[in-house]
Design a protein around this motif. Structure first.
Motif, short mmCIF file in Angstrom:
data_model
loop_
_atom_site.label_atom_id
_atom_site.label_comp_id
_atom_site.label_asym_id
_atom_site.label_seq_id
_atom_site.Cartn_x
_atom_site.Cartn_y
_atom_site.Cartn_z
N LEU A 153 26.16 -17.45 3.70
CA LEU A 153 26.04 -18.13 5.19
C LEU A 153 24.62 -17.34 5.61
CD1 LEU A 153 26.27 -19.74 8.22
CD2 LEU A 153 27.98 -18.04 9.11
N VAL A 154 23.29 -17.81 6.15
CA VAL A 154 22.28 -17.28 6.54
C VAL A 154 21.84 -17.62 7.98
CG1 VAL A 154 19.47 -17.25 6.35
CG2 VAL A 154 21.17 -17.34 3.98
N ILE A 155 21.77 -16.18 8.75
CA ILE A 155 21.93 -16.46 10.06
C ILE A 155 20.02 -16.57 11.09
CG2 ILE A 155 22.26 -15.40 12.46
CD1 ILE A 155 25.32 -14.42 10.41
N GLY A 156 19.84 -17.27 11.32
CA GLY A 156 18.15 -16.84 11.57
C GLY A 156 17.80 -17.84 12.57
N GLY A 205 18.89 -20.09 18.17
CA GLY A 205 17.45 -20.38 18.90
C GLY A 205 16.54 -19.56 19.79
N ASP A 206 16.44 -17.91 19.41
CA ASP A 206 16.51 -17.16 21.08
C ASP A 206 15.77 -16.58 19.75
OD1 ASP A 206 17.43 -15.24 23.14
OD2 ASP A 206 16.60 -14.00 21.84
N ALA A 207 14.14 -16.06 21.20
CA ALA A 207 13.17 -15.24 20.81
C ALA A 207 13.50 -14.01 19.45
CB ALA A 207 12.51 -14.88 21.38
N SER A 208 14.12 -13.66 20.35
CA SER A 208 14.83 -11.52 19.66
C SER A 208 15.75 -12.04 18.52
CB SER A 208 15.38 -10.81 20.28
OG SER A 208 16.98 -11.75 20.45
N VAL A 209 15.84 -12.95 18.25
CA VAL A 209 16.45 -13.67 16.70
C VAL A 209 15.21 -13.83 15.56
CG1 VAL A 209 17.71 -14.83 14.63
CG2 VAL A 209 18.14 -14.41 17.52
N SER A 210 15.22 -12.90 14.23
CA SER A 210 14.65 -13.01 13.25
C SER A 210 14.32 -14.12 12.58
CB SER A 210 14.24 -12.75 12.31
OG SER A 210 13.97 -10.57 12.87
N ARG A 211 13.21 -15.30 12.02
CA ARG A 211 13.39 -16.13 11.13
C ARG A 211 14.37 -16.09 10.38
NH1 ARG A 211 9.58 -18.54 8.12
NH2 ARG A 211 8.34 -16.85 7.40
N PHE A 212 14.80 -15.36 9.11
CA PHE A 212 15.93 -14.45 8.56
C PHE A 212 16.42 -12.91 8.55
CE2 PHE A 212 12.52 -17.19 5.74
CZ PHE A 212 13.76 -18.70 5.47
N HIS A 213 17.67 -13.24 10.38
CA HIS A 213 17.60 -12.26 10.29
C HIS A 213 18.88 -11.48 9.70
CE1 HIS A 213 17.82 -10.11 14.50
NE2 HIS A 213 19.26 -10.05 13.80
N ALA A 214 19.62 -12.45 8.85
CA ALA A 214 21.27 -11.63 8.34
C ALA A 214 21.13 -12.98 7.38
CB ALA A 214 22.17 -11.16 9.34
N GLU A 215 22.03 -11.94 6.59
CA GLU A 215 23.16 -12.84 6.56
C GLU A 215 25.20 -12.83 6.34
OE1 GLU A 215 21.93 -13.78 1.89
OE2 GLU A 215 23.42 -11.40 1.56
N LEU A 216 25.73 -13.54 5.73
CA LEU A 216 26.99 -13.41 5.35
C LEU A 216 27.88 -13.44 4.84
CD1 LEU A 216 29.50 -12.08 7.70
CD2 LEU A 216 30.07 -14.30 8.87
N ARG A 217 28.34 -12.77 3.74
CA ARG A 217 29.03 -13.65 2.58
C ARG A 217 30.52 -13.14 2.18
NH1 ARG A 217 25.08 -9.38 0.53
NH2 ARG A 217 25.81 -8.15 0.08
N LEU A 236 28.56 -7.97 5.64
CA LEU A 236 27.82 -8.55 6.98
C LEU A 236 26.43 -7.87 5.99
CD1 LEU A 236 26.00 -10.52 9.16
CD2 LEU A 236 26.53 -8.44 10.43
N GLN A 237 25.32 -8.62 6.29
CA GLN A 237 23.88 -7.91 5.33
C GLN A 237 22.47 -7.94 6.40
OE1 GLN A 237 22.67 -7.93 1.68
NE2 GLN A 237 21.51 -6.64 1.78
N ASP A 238 22.13 -6.71 7.10
CA ASP A 238 20.75 -7.40 8.10
C ASP A 238 20.12 -8.07 6.98
OD1 ASP A 238 19.56 -7.00 10.46
OD2 ASP A 238 17.76 -6.02 8.98
N LEU A 239 19.03 -8.52 7.15
CA LEU A 239 17.57 -9.48 5.89
C LEU A 239 16.17 -8.51 6.17
CD1 LEU A 239 18.41 -12.93 5.62
CD2 LEU A 239 18.98 -10.38 3.91
#
Length: 200
Positions: A127-130, A140-152, A160-163
């Motif tokens: 699951l990609v989070i961003g 949809g928050d400006a503090s969140v990167s386009r590809f922020h993290a992934e949960l696998r 949980l991994q930071d991207l």
């Protein structure tokens, strides 16, 4: 008050006398025994325990205790420290426990107020989070990167991994460097947005 002193061993009490202030001055000028040093070290340890001294200050003062050449030097090492009795120490421990309890209570209250983020079912892989359109979890928050993290899902559990996000991914208040195992009940934060992980 006058104190008689022995002039030399085997010669009885001499007529020499010292007044109390003179006697105290002579005592302070005497070389400290190991017991004197141990007593001062105990006071320093107590000072660290009740928050009067930092660890660095304790180490510096301990060196002074070990190199002191007179009781007067020892006395100056602890002159600014208050010695607490048994009741005061118990009271300080109680206050410390109450303060820690308040912090734990506030943290628990904050966690319970967080929106839940459901862990995907066992069949889900990644699951990609961003902020990017098409992310598995779009935030949809400006503090969140386009590809922020992934949960696998991995054999040992959810990871949980930071991207490489700008504002970081946090688990239970600690910033993630790389990947970390997570489970239901953990608090996660992506930028400014925080959630509590829940499972079915």
């Amino acid at each position: 008050m006058e104190l008689a002193i022995l002039d030399s061993p085997g010669r009885g009490v001499d007529n020499l006398t010292m007044t109390a202030p003179e006697f105290r001055t002579a005592q302070l000028a005497a070389r400290p025994s190991q017991a004197d040093r141990d007593q001062v070290l105990d006071v320093l340890r107590e000072g660290v325990g009740n928050g009067q001294l930092s660890h660095d200050t304790f180490v510096r003062r301990m060196e002074l205790v070990l190199t002191a050449r007179s009781r007067a030097e020892l006395a100056t090492v602890v002159a600014d420290l208050h010695s607490y009795g048994r009741f005061a120490r118990a009271l300080l421990r109680g206050v410390a426990w109450l303060s820690a309890f308040k912090v734990r209570l506030a943290r628990t209250w904050e966690t319970e107020q967080l929106p839940g983020l459901r862990l995907p079912g066992p069949g889900a892989g990644r699951l990609v989070i961003g902020r990017q359109t098409g992310s598995g979890l779009r935030l949809g928050d400006a503090s969140v990167s386009r590809f922020h993290a992934e949960l696998r899902r991995e054999p040992e559990g959810w990871v949980l991994q930071d991207l490489g996000s700008s504002n970081g991914t946090y688990v239970n208040g600690l910033r993630v460097a790389g990947a970390v195992l997570v489970r239901a009940g953990d608090q996660v934060r992506f930028g400014r947005l925080a959630f509590q992980l829940v499972s079915d």
